[in-house]
Design a protein around this motif. Structure first.
Motif, PDB file in Angstrom:
ATOM      1  N   ARG A  87       0.834  -1.207   0.000  1.00  0.00           N
ATOM      2  CA  ARG A  87       0.000   0.000   0.000  1.00  0.00           C
ATOM      3  C   ARG A  87       0.868   1.255   0.000  1.00  0.00           C
ATOM      4  NH1 ARG A  87      -5.546   0.917   1.066  1.00  0.00           N
ATOM      5  NH2 ARG A  87      -5.695  -1.306   0.665  1.00  0.00           N
ATOM      6  N   ILE A  88       1.974   1.241   0.750  1.00  0.00           N
ATOM      7  CA  ILE A  88       2.883   2.394   0.780  1.00  0.00           C
ATOM      8  C   ILE A  88       3.492   2.624  -0.598  1.00  0.00           C
ATOM      9  CG2 ILE A  88       5.101   3.217   1.692  1.00  0.00           C
ATOM     10  CD1 ILE A  88       4.266   1.914   4.389  1.00  0.00           C
ATOM     11  N   SER A  89       3.856   1.567  -1.280  1.00  0.00           N
ATOM     12  CA  SER A  89       4.429   1.733  -2.625  1.00  0.00           C
ATOM     13  C   SER A  89       3.400   2.301  -3.598  1.00  0.00           C
ATOM     14  CB  SER A  89       5.005   0.417  -3.140  1.00  0.00           C
ATOM     15  OG  SER A  89       3.982  -0.527  -3.332  1.00  0.00           O
ATOM     16  N   LEU A  90       2.126   1.950  -3.426  1.00  0.00           N
ATOM     17  CA  LEU A  90       1.080   2.521  -4.275  1.00  0.00           C
ATOM     18  C   LEU A  90       0.851   3.999  -3.972  1.00  0.00           C
ATOM     19  CD1 LEU A  90      -1.539  -0.383  -4.238  1.00  0.00           C
ATOM     20  CD2 LEU A  90      -0.027   0.275  -6.116  1.00  0.00           C
ATOM     21  N   PRO A 143      -0.958   9.669  -3.981  1.00  0.00           N
ATOM     22  CA  PRO A 143      -0.983   9.872  -2.533  1.00  0.00           C
ATOM     23  C   PRO A 143      -2.377  10.073  -1.943  1.00  0.00           C
ATOM     24  CG  PRO A 143      -0.189  11.827  -3.634  1.00  0.00           C
ATOM     25  CD  PRO A 143      -0.338  10.773  -4.692  1.00  0.00           C
ATOM     26  N   ARG A 144      -3.372  10.266  -2.790  1.00  0.00           N
ATOM     27  CA  ARG A 144      -4.749  10.423  -2.306  1.00  0.00           C
ATOM     28  C   ARG A 144      -5.674   9.436  -3.025  1.00  0.00           C
ATOM     29  NH1 ARG A 144      -2.475  15.460  -2.960  1.00  0.00           N
ATOM     30  NH2 ARG A 144      -2.278  16.667  -1.040  1.00  0.00           N
ATOM     31  N   GLY A 146      -7.855  18.714  12.271  1.00  0.00           N
ATOM     32  CA  GLY A 146      -7.020  19.356  13.275  1.00  0.00           C
ATOM     33  C   GLY A 146      -5.551  19.462  12.920  1.00  0.00           C
ATOM     34  N   VAL A 147      -5.134  18.841  11.834  1.00  0.00           N
ATOM     35  CA  VAL A 147      -3.736  18.920  11.394  1.00  0.00           C
ATOM     36  C   VAL A 147      -3.704  19.173   9.889  1.00  0.00           C
ATOM     37  CG1 VAL A 147      -2.673  17.527  13.211  1.00  0.00           C
ATOM     38  CG2 VAL A 147      -3.681  16.399  11.269  1.00  0.00           C
ATOM     39  N   ASP A 148      -2.719  19.923   9.464  1.00  0.00           N
ATOM     40  CA  ASP A 148      -2.586  20.204   8.034  1.00  0.00           C
ATOM     41  C   ASP A 148      -1.788  19.096   7.353  1.00  0.00           C
ATOM     42  OD1 ASP A 148      -3.924  22.590   8.330  1.00  0.00           O
ATOM     43  OD2 ASP A 148      -2.083  23.751   8.629  1.00  0.00           O
ATOM     44  N   HIS A 149      -2.204  18.724   6.180  1.00  0.00           N
ATOM     45  CA  HIS A 149      -1.466  17.821   5.292  1.00  0.00           C
ATOM     46  C   HIS A 149      -1.335  16.386   5.810  1.00  0.00           C
ATOM     47  CE1 HIS A 149      -0.452  21.565   3.357  1.00  0.00           C
ATOM     48  NE2 HIS A 149       0.161  21.981   4.441  1.00  0.00           N
ATOM     49  N   GLU A 150      -2.113  15.972   6.819  1.00  0.00           N
ATOM     50  CA  GLU A 150      -2.028  14.596   7.321  1.00  0.00           C
ATOM     51  C   GLU A 150      -3.229  13.794   6.865  1.00  0.00           C
ATOM     52  OE1 GLU A 150      -1.098  13.563  11.328  1.00  0.00           O
ATOM     53  OE2 GLU A 150       0.369  15.174  11.500  1.00  0.00           O
ATOM     54  N   TYR A 151      -2.953  12.547   6.466  1.00  0.00           N
ATOM     55  CA  TYR A 151      -3.971  11.648   5.945  1.00  0.00           C
ATOM     56  C   TYR A 151      -3.788  10.280   6.578  1.00  0.00           C
ATOM     57  CZ  TYR A 151      -4.469  15.235   2.389  1.00  0.00           C
ATOM     58  OH  TYR A 151      -4.676  16.423   1.747  1.00  0.00           O
ATOM     59  N   ARG A 152      -4.819   9.455   6.444  1.00  0.00           N
ATOM     60  CA  ARG A 152      -4.710   8.060   6.897  1.00  0.00           C
ATOM     61  C   ARG A 152      -5.412   7.171   5.900  1.00  0.00           C
ATOM     62  NH1 ARG A 152      -9.509   5.534   7.409  1.00  0.00           N
ATOM     63  NH2 ARG A 152     -11.032   6.489   8.762  1.00  0.00           N
ATOM     64  N   ILE A 153      -4.916   5.956   5.814  1.00  0.00           N
ATOM     65  CA  ILE A 153      -5.540   4.957   4.957  1.00  0.00           C
ATOM     66  C   ILE A 153      -5.620   3.656   5.735  1.00  0.00           C
ATOM     67  CG2 ILE A 153      -3.417   4.222   3.820  1.00  0.00           C
ATOM     68  CD1 ILE A 153      -5.234   4.244   1.204  1.00  0.00           C
ATOM     69  N   ARG A 154      -6.701   2.931   5.527  1.00  0.00           N
ATOM     70  CA  ARG A 154      -6.931   1.663   6.223  1.00  0.00           C
ATOM     71  C   ARG A 154      -6.271   0.509   5.482  1.00  0.00           C
ATOM     72  NH1 ARG A 154     -13.063   0.487   6.960  1.00  0.00           N
ATOM     73  NH2 ARG A 154     -12.061  -1.391   7.705  1.00  0.00           N
TER      74      ARG A 154
END
Length: 86
Positions: free
Chosen positions: A29-32, A37-38, A47-55
């Protein structure tokens, strides 16, 4: 446009401590993320700029995108119960 992915030492240690099947999914998933990136399913963290999460199953990859430099920094790869704790 491809992004350069940075995985700091503490995150490499987190990846190393995961079960083998989960680690393989996380690395894939990290390589993809380097290419897109989105991707679908990504969530921007409030609450934070430029931070994302993926399951990835019960695990989460938290990362920061620096568009101006085309850099993606992995912040942590943990089980969902621990992913948002410092």
């Amino acid at each position: 446009m491809s992004y350069r992915v940075i995985i700091p030492k503490p995150v490499q240690k987190q990846l190393g401590s995961l079960p083998n099947d989960v680690r393989a999914s996380m690395v894939e998933r990290i390589s993809l993320l380097a290419e897109n990136p989105r991707p679908p399913g990504v969530k921007k963290l409030k609450g934070v700029d430029h931070e994302y999460r993926i399951r990835v199953g019960d695990y989460r990859i938290r990362y920061e995108i620096e568009d101006q430099d085309s850099v993606l920094v992995i912040l942590n790869c943990r089980h969902r119960k621990d992913a948002y704790r410092n």
